[in-house]
Design a protein around this motif. Structure first.
Motif, PDB file in Angstrom:
ATOM      1  N   ARG A  20      -8.567  -8.733 -10.377  1.00  8.31           N
ATOM      2  CA  ARG A  20      -7.652  -8.699 -11.520  1.00  8.31           C
ATOM      3  C   ARG A  20      -7.982  -7.468 -12.352  1.00  8.31           C
ATOM      4  NH1 ARG A  20      -9.423 -13.625 -14.282  1.00  8.31           N
ATOM      5  NH2 ARG A  20     -11.167 -13.515 -12.865  1.00  8.31           N
ATOM      6  N   ALA A  21      -7.014  -6.961 -13.083  1.00 11.96           N
ATOM      7  CA  ALA A  21      -7.245  -5.759 -13.892  1.00 11.96           C
ATOM      8  C   ALA A  21      -6.442  -5.820 -15.173  1.00 11.96           C
ATOM      9  CB  ALA A  21      -6.857  -4.513 -13.095  1.00 11.96           C
ATOM     10  N   GLY A  22      -6.906  -5.076 -16.154  1.00 14.05           N
ATOM     11  CA  GLY A  22      -6.195  -4.978 -17.417  1.00 14.05           C
ATOM     12  C   GLY A  22      -6.576  -3.699 -18.125  1.00 14.05           C
ATOM     13  N   ALA A  23      -5.826  -3.373 -19.157  1.00 15.44           N
ATOM     14  CA  ALA A  23      -6.089  -2.164 -19.937  1.00 15.44           C
ATOM     15  C   ALA A  23      -5.808  -2.456 -21.400  1.00 15.44           C
ATOM     16  CB  ALA A  23      -5.211  -1.015 -19.446  1.00 15.44           C
ATOM     17  N   ALA A  24      -6.427  -1.683 -22.279  1.00 13.69           N
ATOM     18  CA  ALA A  24      -6.236  -1.876 -23.709  1.00 13.69           C
ATOM     19  C   ALA A  24      -6.289  -0.536 -24.429  1.00 13.69           C
ATOM     20  CB  ALA A  24      -7.317  -2.794 -24.267  1.00 13.69           C
ATOM     21  N   ALA A  25      -5.674  -0.518 -25.590  1.00  8.17           N
ATOM     22  CA  ALA A  25      -5.754   0.645 -26.481  1.00  8.17           C
ATOM     23  C   ALA A  25      -6.851   0.331 -27.493  1.00  8.17           C
ATOM     24  CB  ALA A  25      -4.419   0.878 -27.170  1.00  8.17           C
ATOM     25  N   ALA A  26      -8.041   0.906 -27.296  1.00  6.45           N
ATOM     26  CA  ALA A  26      -9.192   0.635 -28.158  1.00  6.45           C
ATOM     27  C   ALA A  26      -9.392   1.710 -29.217  1.00  6.45           C
ATOM     28  CB  ALA A  26     -10.448   0.497 -27.303  1.00  6.45           C
ATOM     29  N   GLY A  27      -8.543   2.721 -29.232  1.00  9.40           N
ATOM     30  CA  GLY A  27      -8.664   3.786 -30.217  1.00  9.40           C
ATOM     31  C   GLY A  27      -9.772   4.780 -29.911  1.00  9.40           C
ATOM     32  N   ILE A  28     -10.253   4.816 -28.668  1.00  7.40           N
ATOM     33  CA  ILE A  28     -11.311   5.747 -28.281  1.00  7.40           C
ATOM     34  C   ILE A  28     -10.766   7.159 -28.187  1.00  7.40           C
ATOM     35  CG2 ILE A  28     -12.900   6.388 -26.419  1.00  7.40           C
ATOM     36  CD1 ILE A  28     -13.079   3.385 -25.775  1.00  7.40           C
ATOM     37  N   ASN A  29      -9.593   7.309 -27.652  1.00  6.51           N
ATOM     38  CA  ASN A  29      -9.018   8.623 -27.419  1.00  6.51           C
ATOM     39  C   ASN A  29      -7.860   8.836 -28.387  1.00  6.51           C
ATOM     40  OD1 ASN A  29      -8.749  11.088 -26.203  1.00  6.51           O
ATOM     41  ND2 ASN A  29      -8.226  10.335 -24.197  1.00  6.51           N
ATOM     42  N   ALA A  62     -14.163   0.928 -17.650  1.00  6.34           N
ATOM     43  CA  ALA A  62     -14.114   2.387 -17.745  1.00  6.34           C
ATOM     44  C   ALA A  62     -13.301   2.794 -18.962  1.00  6.34           C
ATOM     45  CB  ALA A  62     -13.483   2.980 -16.501  1.00  6.34           C
ATOM     46  N   ASN A  63     -13.760   3.863 -19.646  1.00  7.42           N
ATOM     47  CA  ASN A  63     -12.967   4.410 -20.737  1.00  7.42           C
ATOM     48  C   ASN A  63     -12.476   5.795 -20.343  1.00  7.42           C
ATOM     49  OD1 ASN A  63     -15.771   5.408 -21.201  1.00  7.42           O
ATOM     50  ND2 ASN A  63     -14.790   6.446 -22.917  1.00  7.42           N
ATOM     51  N   SER A  64     -11.411   6.226 -21.018  1.00  4.11           N
ATOM     52  CA  SER A  64     -10.760   7.475 -20.610  1.00  4.11           C
ATOM     53  C   SER A  64     -11.078   8.654 -21.514  1.00  4.11           C
ATOM     54  CB  SER A  64      -9.241   7.280 -20.552  1.00  4.11           C
ATOM     55  OG  SER A  64      -8.740   7.098 -21.853  1.00  4.11           O
ATOM     56  N   GLY A  65     -12.040   8.538 -22.364  1.00  2.00           N
ATOM     57  CA  GLY A  65     -12.386   9.681 -23.191  1.00  2.00           C
ATOM     58  C   GLY A  65     -13.171   9.271 -24.406  1.00  2.00           C
ATOM     59  N   CYS A  66     -13.988  10.168 -24.891  1.00  2.00           N
ATOM     60  CA  CYS A  66     -14.804   9.866 -26.089  1.00  2.00           C
ATOM     61  C   CYS A  66     -14.516  10.882 -27.172  1.00  2.00           C
ATOM     62  CB  CYS A  66     -16.283   9.899 -25.740  1.00  2.00           C
ATOM     63  SG  CYS A  66     -16.760   8.606 -24.606  1.00  2.00           S
ATOM     64  N   ASP A  70      -6.767   3.270 -23.257  1.00  2.00           N
ATOM     65  CA  ASP A  70      -7.943   4.104 -23.027  1.00  2.00           C
ATOM     66  C   ASP A  70      -9.156   3.327 -22.504  1.00  2.00           C
ATOM     67  OD1 ASP A  70      -8.558   2.795 -25.392  1.00  2.00           O
ATOM     68  OD2 ASP A  70      -8.540   4.594 -26.624  1.00  2.00           O
ATOM     69  N   VAL A  71      -9.021   2.046 -22.267  1.00  2.00           N
ATOM     70  CA  VAL A  71     -10.089   1.238 -21.676  1.00  2.00           C
ATOM     71  C   VAL A  71      -9.488   0.400 -20.558  1.00  2.00           C
ATOM     72  CG1 VAL A  71     -11.759  -0.624 -22.060  1.00  2.00           C
ATOM     73  CG2 VAL A  71     -11.409   1.104 -23.810  1.00  2.00           C
ATOM     74  N   GLY A  72     -10.144   0.421 -19.411  1.00  2.00           N
ATOM     75  CA  GLY A  72      -9.685  -0.383 -18.284  1.00  2.00           C
ATOM     76  C   GLY A  72     -10.781  -1.310 -17.804  1.00  2.00           C
ATOM     77  N   VAL A  73     -10.397  -2.487 -17.342  1.00  2.00           N
ATOM     78  CA  VAL A  73     -11.339  -3.470 -16.819  1.00  2.00           C
ATOM     79  C   VAL A  73     -10.816  -3.978 -15.485  1.00  2.00           C
ATOM     80  CG1 VAL A  73     -12.462  -5.700 -17.215  1.00  2.00           C
ATOM     81  CG2 VAL A  73     -11.947  -4.210 -19.148  1.00  2.00           C
ATOM     82  N   VAL A  74     -11.678  -3.999 -14.479  1.00  2.00           N
ATOM     83  CA  VAL A  74     -11.367  -4.598 -13.178  1.00  2.00           C
ATOM     84  C   VAL A  74     -12.412  -5.681 -12.955  1.00  2.00           C
ATOM     85  CG1 VAL A  74     -11.171  -4.221 -10.693  1.00  2.00           C
ATOM     86  CG2 VAL A  74     -10.429  -2.441 -12.278  1.00  2.00           C
ATOM     87  N   VAL A  75     -11.970  -6.878 -12.579  1.00  2.00           N
ATOM     88  CA  VAL A  75     -12.881  -7.998 -12.354  1.00  2.00           C
ATOM     89  C   VAL A  75     -12.592  -8.606 -10.990  1.00  2.00           C
ATOM     90  CG1 VAL A  75     -13.654 -10.250 -13.189  1.00  2.00           C
ATOM     91  CG2 VAL A  75     -12.956  -8.505 -14.815  1.00  2.00           C
ATOM     92  N   ALA A  76     -13.653  -8.797 -10.210  1.00  2.00           N
ATOM     93  CA  ALA A  76     -13.537  -9.491  -8.936  1.00  2.00           C
ATOM     94  C   ALA A  76     -13.658 -10.988  -9.206  1.00  2.00           C
ATOM     95  CB  ALA A  76     -14.631  -9.039  -7.980  1.00  2.00           C
ATOM     96  N   ASP A  77     -12.923 -11.810  -8.476  1.00  2.00           N
ATOM     97  CA  ASP A  77     -13.002 -13.253  -8.640  1.00  2.00           C
ATOM     98  C   ASP A  77     -14.374 -13.792  -8.233  1.00  2.00           C
ATOM     99  OD1 ASP A  77     -10.417 -13.315  -9.595  1.00  2.00           O
ATOM    100  OD2 ASP A  77      -9.533 -13.848  -7.668  1.00  2.00           O
TER     101      ASP A  77
END
Length: 75
Positions: free
Chosen positions: A13-22, A71-75, A28-35
């Motif tokens: 499963r995967a998801g993404a969010a706008a965390a205000g990092i970039n 993973a994040n997409s920029g600092c 700008d943040v992604g999460v992948v989780v294996a069951d």
């Protein structure tokens, strides 16, 4: 309809969010989780000075078994 996204392999499963990092409002943040726990590997910097995410991230990968990946997409 075929699934050609990162979640195409069954059991992930995967998801993404706008965390205000970039850029505010952009994903700008992604999460992948294996069951289930699965084989995992990573490559980290060899610099003597590295950020906390590198220090914290090295330990779980050392055993070669993982479930989540962040993973994040920029600092």
């Amino acid at each position: 309809m075929s699934n050609e996204t990162i979640t195409a392999p069954q059991g992930f499963r995967a998801g993404a969010a706008a965390a205000g990092i970039n850029v505010p409002g952009k994903l700008d943040v992604g999460v992948v989780v294996a069951d289930a726990v699965c084989a995992g590997a990573a490559v980290f910097t060899k610099n003597r000075l590295c950020g906390c995410p590198v220090i914290v991230g090295r330990e779980p990968v050392r055993g070669g078994r993982l479930r989540p990946f962040v993973a994040n997409s920029g600092c």
